[in-house]
Enzyme design. Sequence first.
Site, PDB file in Angstrom:
ATOM      1  N   ARG A 174     -15.337  61.622  53.462  1.00 12.61           N
ATOM      2  CA  ARG A 174     -16.447  62.719  54.025  1.00 12.61           C
ATOM      3  C   ARG A 174     -16.655  62.249  55.356  1.00 12.61           C
ATOM      4  O   ARG A 174     -17.572  62.616  55.992  1.00 12.61           O
ATOM      5  CB  ARG A 174     -17.616  62.775  53.401  1.00 12.61           C
ATOM      6  CG  ARG A 174     -17.596  63.277  51.865  1.00 12.61           C
ATOM      7  CD  ARG A 174     -16.957  64.654  51.788  1.00 12.61           C
ATOM      8  NE  ARG A 174     -16.792  64.814  50.200  1.00 12.61           N
ATOM      9  CZ  ARG A 174     -15.541  64.837  49.529  1.00 12.61           C
ATOM     10  NH1 ARG A 174     -14.451  64.338  50.145  1.00 12.61           N
ATOM     11  NH2 ARG A 174     -15.663  65.128  48.383  1.00 12.61           N
ATOM     12  N   SER A 224     -22.392  70.116  47.425  1.00 14.73           N
ATOM     13  CA  SER A 224     -22.978  68.950  46.977  1.00 14.73           C
ATOM     14  C   SER A 224     -23.945  68.412  47.932  1.00 14.73           C
ATOM     15  O   SER A 224     -23.534  68.263  49.083  1.00 14.73           O
ATOM     16  CB  SER A 224     -21.911  67.660  46.904  1.00 14.73           C
ATOM     17  OG  SER A 224     -21.039  68.055  45.699  1.00 14.73           O
ATOM     18  N   GLU A 294     -25.030  64.738  52.071  1.00 16.36           N
ATOM     19  CA  GLU A 294     -23.727  65.205  52.679  1.00 16.36           C
ATOM     20  C   GLU A 294     -24.077  66.411  53.642  1.00 16.36           C
ATOM     21  O   GLU A 294     -23.187  66.802  54.376  1.00 16.36           O
ATOM     22  CB  GLU A 294     -22.671  65.430  51.331  1.00 16.36           C
ATOM     23  CG  GLU A 294     -21.359  66.156  51.745  1.00 16.36           C
ATOM     24  CD  GLU A 294     -20.482  66.001  50.518  1.00 16.36           C
ATOM     25  OE1 GLU A 294     -20.003  67.007  50.352  1.00 16.36           O
ATOM     26  OE2 GLU A 294     -20.480  65.134  49.772  1.00 16.36           O
TER      27      GLU A 294
END
Length: 301
Positions: A174, A224, A294
Amino acid sequence: MQIDNLKNRLNECKIEYSLNEPMSRHTTFKIGGNADVFVKVRSYDELKLVVAFAKEYDTPYFILGKGSNLLVSDKGIEGLVISLDGLDNIKIEGETLICGAGASLRAVCLEAQKSALAGLQFAYGIPGTIGGALYMNAGAYGGEMSQVVVSATALDSFGNLREFSVSEMNLGYRTSVFNNSNLIITSVTMKLRFGDATAIKAEMDDVFARRRDKQPLEYPSAGSTFKRPDGYFAGALIEQNNLKGVSVGDAQVSEKHAGFVINRGNATCCDVLALIDKIKHTVKAADGVLLEPEVIFVGRK
């Protein structure tokens, strides 16, 4: 910040814009106050001009894709929001795809499938742009962008277009070289492989079905909520602490998948942030694991 001068330059160049644009219209969370000025650029030249004007008139700017990983402040975004939705060209040359940063992942996956190109099935159903996917090295079901990207172009802080090879992108979990930088991804080049179009479509349908069955797609969210902590799964930690269904206002930990915070209708940014804090503190106290969001928070404090 010289908004009036910025607007005059946009008018002179016939670049369309709107004032006090609700960001709730441009995020998958359906949350967020107004952007002072909102521009949807239609070409790379327009992007360069708009960024140059913003700098000339000391106006902060934020680059927007599909808003699928964003939580925008209830107080909105100061200055200028530049949407890359208009940079959505997709070009196929053999096994190579060259895509504008604003092209949706869905559209790119479908174009690849039509040309019998395999390798992007994992991304089908991720609600973002190809530029946003590269920015965070998006991944799912065993695949991620680092496996298919070969190069990208980005506008740097001096207005120059730079090319990056995949080895220069520092793609990790990420993250990428584009995070927390002044670089604006403008196009992405991927190398896929020829396969059977019918089989590729079947795999895409399977990925989407699994996503639909496991994730709360019926509610607005930003995907998420937390990154996967080393050695754990965020959703499992949240669920084992009996946080499924817990709410702050209309923000709720999904009862379908604890890894998602959803908007049940009228959630505010403050609701979501308060719920995220509650989750973090509960999991940290019980398991000693610090969950890292996130979801990216943007806008006025």
